[in-house]
Structure formats: C-alpha cells, structure tokens
Scaffold this motif. Sequence first.
Motif, PDB file in Angstrom:
ATOM      1  N   LEU A 176       7.696   7.736  -4.151  1.00  0.00           N
ATOM      2  CA  LEU A 176       7.211   6.649  -3.313  1.00  0.00           C
ATOM      3  C   LEU A 176       6.581   7.118  -2.011  1.00  0.00           C
ATOM      4  CD1 LEU A 176      10.066   4.045  -3.858  1.00  0.00           C
ATOM      5  CD2 LEU A 176       7.883   4.266  -5.072  1.00  0.00           C
ATOM      6  N   ASP A 177       6.630   8.438  -1.747  1.00  0.00           N
ATOM      7  CA  ASP A 177       5.969   8.971  -0.560  1.00  0.00           C
ATOM      8  C   ASP A 177       4.705   9.743  -0.909  1.00  0.00           C
ATOM      9  OD1 ASP A 177       7.156  11.083  -1.831  1.00  0.00           O
ATOM     10  OD2 ASP A 177       8.118  11.923  -0.039  1.00  0.00           O
ATOM     11  N   ASP A 178       4.243   9.651  -2.168  1.00  0.00           N
ATOM     12  CA  ASP A 178       3.044  10.370  -2.614  1.00  0.00           C
ATOM     13  C   ASP A 178       1.831   9.457  -2.456  1.00  0.00           C
ATOM     14  OD1 ASP A 178       0.943  11.613  -4.050  1.00  0.00           O
ATOM     15  OD2 ASP A 178       2.378  12.683  -5.299  1.00  0.00           O
ATOM     16  N   GLU A 179       1.078   9.635  -1.389  1.00  0.00           N
ATOM     17  CA  GLU A 179      -0.030   8.735  -1.103  1.00  0.00           C
ATOM     18  C   GLU A 179      -1.158   8.861  -2.121  1.00  0.00           C
ATOM     19  OE1 GLU A 179      -2.701   6.991   2.567  1.00  0.00           O
ATOM     20  OE2 GLU A 179      -1.476   8.771   2.899  1.00  0.00           O
ATOM     21  N   ARG A 180      -1.372  10.063  -2.659  1.00  0.00           N
ATOM     22  CA  ARG A 180      -2.434  10.240  -3.655  1.00  0.00           C
ATOM     23  C   ARG A 180      -2.174   9.358  -4.875  1.00  0.00           C
ATOM     24  NH1 ARG A 180      -2.777  13.088  -8.190  1.00  0.00           N
ATOM     25  NH2 ARG A 180      -0.795  14.102  -7.760  1.00  0.00           N
ATOM     26  N   LEU A 181      -0.919   9.296  -5.312  1.00  0.00           N
ATOM     27  CA  LEU A 181      -0.576   8.457  -6.456  1.00  0.00           C
ATOM     28  C   LEU A 181      -0.682   6.973  -6.090  1.00  0.00           C
ATOM     29  CD1 LEU A 181       2.469  10.462  -7.875  1.00  0.00           C
ATOM     30  CD2 LEU A 181       0.119  10.396  -8.759  1.00  0.00           C
ATOM     31  N   ALA A 182      -0.366   6.648  -4.845  1.00  0.00           N
ATOM     32  CA  ALA A 182      -0.503   5.258  -4.395  1.00  0.00           C
ATOM     33  C   ALA A 182      -1.971   4.835  -4.406  1.00  0.00           C
ATOM     34  CB  ALA A 182       0.094   5.094  -2.995  1.00  0.00           C
ATOM     35  N   VAL A 183      -2.863   5.720  -3.973  1.00  0.00           N
ATOM     36  CA  VAL A 183      -4.298   5.431  -3.997  1.00  0.00           C
ATOM     37  C   VAL A 183      -4.774   5.219  -5.431  1.00  0.00           C
ATOM     38  CG1 VAL A 183      -6.600   6.406  -3.558  1.00  0.00           C
ATOM     39  CG2 VAL A 183      -4.802   6.603  -1.829  1.00  0.00           C
ATOM     40  N   ASP A 184      -4.321   6.068  -6.342  1.00  0.00           N
ATOM     41  CA  ASP A 184      -4.693   5.925  -7.755  1.00  0.00           C
ATOM     42  C   ASP A 184      -4.230   4.577  -8.298  1.00  0.00           C
ATOM     43  OD1 ASP A 184      -5.873   8.400  -7.749  1.00  0.00           O
ATOM     44  OD2 ASP A 184      -4.187   9.431  -8.699  1.00  0.00           O
ATOM     45  N   ALA A 185      -3.012   4.179  -7.936  1.00  0.00           N
ATOM     46  CA  ALA A 185      -2.486   2.891  -8.395  1.00  0.00           C
ATOM     47  C   ALA A 185      -3.308   1.741  -7.826  1.00  0.00           C
ATOM     48  CB  ALA A 185      -1.019   2.749  -7.992  1.00  0.00           C
ATOM     49  N   ALA A 186      -3.722   1.869  -6.568  1.00  0.00           N
ATOM     50  CA  ALA A 186      -4.527   0.821  -5.930  1.00  0.00           C
ATOM     51  C   ALA A 186      -5.880   0.678  -6.618  1.00  0.00           C
ATOM     52  CB  ALA A 186      -4.713   1.134  -4.448  1.00  0.00           C
ATOM     53  N   ARG A 187      -6.486   1.791  -6.986  1.00  0.00           N
ATOM     54  CA  ARG A 187      -7.797   1.746  -7.644  1.00  0.00           C
ATOM     55  C   ARG A 187      -7.732   1.063  -8.999  1.00  0.00           C
ATOM     56  NH1 ARG A 187      -9.325   7.889  -6.000  1.00  0.00           N
ATOM     57  NH2 ARG A 187     -10.266   7.416  -3.975  1.00  0.00           N
ATOM     58  N   GLY A 188      -6.580   1.087  -9.623  1.00  0.00           N
ATOM     59  CA  GLY A 188      -6.451   0.507 -10.957  1.00  0.00           C
ATOM     60  C   GLY A 188      -6.099  -0.967 -10.979  1.00  0.00           C
ATOM     61  N   LEU A 189      -5.996  -1.591  -9.798  1.00  0.00           N
ATOM     62  CA  LEU A 189      -5.579  -2.998  -9.752  1.00  0.00           C
ATOM     63  C   LEU A 189      -6.710  -3.945 -10.139  1.00  0.00           C
ATOM     64  CD1 LEU A 189      -3.476  -3.450  -6.488  1.00  0.00           C
ATOM     65  CD2 LEU A 189      -2.662  -3.053  -8.814  1.00  0.00           C
ATOM     66  N   ASP A 190      -6.341  -5.027 -10.813  1.00  0.00           N
ATOM     67  CA  ASP A 190      -7.240  -6.150 -11.065  1.00  0.00           C
ATOM     68  C   ASP A 190      -6.715  -7.310 -10.227  1.00  0.00           C
ATOM     69  OD1 ASP A 190      -8.641  -8.344 -11.938  1.00  0.00           O
ATOM     70  OD2 ASP A 190      -8.404  -7.923 -14.082  1.00  0.00           O
ATOM     71  N   LEU A 191      -7.419  -7.657  -9.169  1.00  0.00           N
ATOM     72  CA  LEU A 191      -6.917  -8.673  -8.233  1.00  0.00           C
ATOM     73  C   LEU A 191      -6.826 -10.064  -8.851  1.00  0.00           C
ATOM     74  CD1 LEU A 191      -8.464  -7.725  -4.776  1.00  0.00           C
ATOM     75  CD2 LEU A 191      -6.499  -6.780  -5.984  1.00  0.00           C
ATOM     76  N   SER A 192      -7.448 -10.258 -10.005  1.00  0.00           N
ATOM     77  CA  SER A 192      -7.360 -11.555 -10.668  1.00  0.00           C
ATOM     78  C   SER A 192      -6.147 -11.644 -11.596  1.00  0.00           C
ATOM     79  CB  SER A 192      -8.638 -11.827 -11.475  1.00  0.00           C
ATOM     80  OG  SER A 192      -8.757 -10.906 -12.542  1.00  0.00           O
ATOM     81  N   GLN A 193      -5.374 -10.561 -11.695  1.00  0.00           N
ATOM     82  CA  GLN A 193      -4.246 -10.528 -12.626  1.00  0.00           C
ATOM     83  C   GLN A 193      -2.917 -10.259 -11.923  1.00  0.00           C
ATOM     84  OE1 GLN A 193      -4.587 -11.207 -15.941  1.00  0.00           O
ATOM     85  NE2 GLN A 193      -6.748 -11.609 -15.520  1.00  0.00           N
TER      86      GLN A 193
END
Length: 208
Positions: free
Chosen positions: A50-67
Amino acid sequence: MPTIAIDGPAAAGKGTLSRRIADAYGYHHLDTGLTYRAVAKAMLDQGFALDDERLAVDAARGLDLSQLDRAVLSAHAIGEVASRIAVMPDMRRELVEAQRRFSRRYPGAVLDGRDIGTVVCPDAEVKLYVTASADVRAQRRLDEIRANGGSGDFDTVLADLVKRDARDMGRADSPLKPAADAHLIDTSEMGIEAAFQAAKAIIDARLK
C-alpha cells in the motif's frame, strides 16, 4: 457545458447533495472520492504494497470512471486505505486528469470531493463548500454504518473523522480547503431538502 464543483469534509452531506443536484439539472455526477477508493480496492484485491506509488499509478490508469460501484467501495476498510494512498502525488495527478476529462461531459457535470474547486476544476462555473460540525458528521456516519448493518460507537467514529480531517487538510498536495470563490453551505442544522434549495439558488443565480 457547466461544471459544478462541490467540496467538503466527510459526512457533511456533499455526496447526497451532489447526486440530488445532478438529477435536478440532468448532469453527469462523479463522486471523486470513489476514484481513490477504487484504486485502494484494486491494490487490496491484488495484494499490492500500500506504500508502492508506482503500483497505485498503474491501478489509477486502469479505472473506468463509469463503472464505480458505490455499494462495494463504501466499505470502511477501503475508505481507510483510500485516505492513506490519497497523499501520493503521482497517483493523485493521474486521477485528477481523469476527473477533469469527466468534468467536460455534455451537457454538464457535478463533481464532489476534497479538491474539486481548488485543483481539479478551478474554473468551474459554480463552487460549493459543504460542511457541518464534527459532532453532527460523526452522528450521521454512525447512523449510516448502523443502517448498513454495521456497528460502532460515537466516540470512535468521531475520532476517526477528526483524524481523517487532519490528514485531508494537512497534506501538502491538494489539501482540503474551500476555494476562495466557493459558496459555503453549513448543513449542521439542515436536512437534504433545505441544503438542496440553498444550493439551487446559488447555482441558478450563477448559470442564468
């Protein structure tokens, strides 16, 4: 395409008010807090540190804001993680860009969160800052927890809210604060209908 930016602390009523406004004006609605919760859930589901920002960025890029599933993402544990990862500047920038794209949807958009009027949509046609006393917000949050089948006590909920306020207001990147040109709505002694009418009067005056 008007944008309505609504900010404020947890349990002040901004989410309920934002959805009511979006319905009334036929605009799209985004609870930006859910975007951080969605990143938190993705990291929890995949066992990421939970402190790995690179993985957090990857997760953010994969979001669909309509879902974004409010029922799933409203879990208390997800909210705690979301508040922790929300301080990550690169991940925040990724989500802010996605939120800005959402704000340009036709025929208009209502976004609520912590930094909409100050950072995400500083040029929004209407900015509201919705707040309430800590005691009132804690009781509302406790009522919500119990209504959803959970349990808790007032003092613990209040302490959690105060801690979260301090974290949100004290972070270096995009702290929670009202925009200089935001209209303040204090819901401490307001029901949703009174809050909606107060907001509608401000919106109508700004958009006409």
